[in-house]
Scaffold this active site. Sequence first.
Site, mmCIF file in Angstrom:
data_model
loop_
_atom_site.group_PDB
_atom_site.id
_atom_site.type_symbol
_atom_site.label_atom_id
_atom_site.label_comp_id
_atom_site.label_asym_id
_atom_site.label_seq_id
_atom_site.Cartn_x
_atom_site.Cartn_y
_atom_site.Cartn_z
ATOM 1 N N LYS A 39 66.266 61.014 53.378
ATOM 2 C CA LYS A 39 66.928 62.241 54.071
ATOM 3 C C LYS A 39 68.477 62.470 53.819
ATOM 4 O O LYS A 39 68.989 61.800 52.993
ATOM 5 C CB LYS A 39 66.662 61.869 55.634
ATOM 6 N N ASP A 65 63.713 71.671 53.972
ATOM 7 C CA ASP A 65 63.821 71.693 55.264
ATOM 8 C C ASP A 65 64.725 72.810 55.666
ATOM 9 O O ASP A 65 65.844 73.171 55.100
ATOM 10 C CB ASP A 65 64.812 70.269 55.358
ATOM 11 N N GLU A 102 64.119 64.920 51.042
ATOM 12 C CA GLU A 102 64.482 66.148 52.030
ATOM 13 C C GLU A 102 65.644 66.958 51.201
ATOM 14 O O GLU A 102 66.561 66.574 50.674
ATOM 15 C CB GLU A 102 64.976 65.759 53.343
#
Length: 277
Positions: free
Chosen positions: A165, A216, A195
């Site tokens: 992430k 995202d 991400e």
Amino acid sequence: MNDNLKVKDIILKALKEDKETYDVTSEWLFDNQERSRARLIAKEEGILSGIDVFKDVFKVIDDSIVVSSALKEGESITKGQVIAEIEGSTKGILYGERTALNILQRMCGIATLTNACVKEVQNTKVKIVDTRKTAPGLRILDKIAVRAGGGFNHRFNLSDGVLIKDNHIKACGSISEAIKRVKSHAPHTLKVEIEVESVSEFLEAMNAKADIVMLDNMTLEDMKECVRLNQSNCTLEASGNMKLDRLHAVAGTGVDVISIGGLTHSVKALDISLRFE
């Protein structure tokens, strides 16, 4: 610990939370021989999830309490419908009532919302999946409910798969470096997901050989561009601000998966009552 043991552990903790020593109200109103019958009634329509867990709550309290229901996990329920009938110790039913309802209502709420999301993308290739934004201690139940609603489960925990992430990337320095470090450790059986927040970041992730790329909070136009550039190299997962009225349009971009934290992190419980006869 298998799923059945995890569920039983949740039930035991919830019952202990509700009854530190004993139920003073019921103890002073009823003796151990008194028995009652009750009905479990839906006060709004939805999707049933958690009926087996509901039964298990009373089984843990007193295995002579009988909960009868012809309905199965994932079935539709209508307003006013009798979901189940309960018969047994009056004190036992009253002791388990709140815990059993809390679990059932939450699980039905999750299943109902999930089902609504699944219907929004029907006739497309998109899968609706959950996230780890579950109620602490209730993850197994939350994820069972998602499946009952027709959705799919993302990771159950941090060991289920790699998901790099934004904070991982910042700490590593770049998308390419993060993927390189992970791939130097990960077995070939474990997929690597990362991400990204822009088309340029997507290209970097794709070129670094990510297996799954999470798009995202992207615009529909940027998602479409990532799909065009991807050419089936990676599985594409759309995430962020995935509201019900937006899902059909997101599915139309050509992504493979839509992940929705709202399925579990802020769901409205379905209204269900337990009424003594």
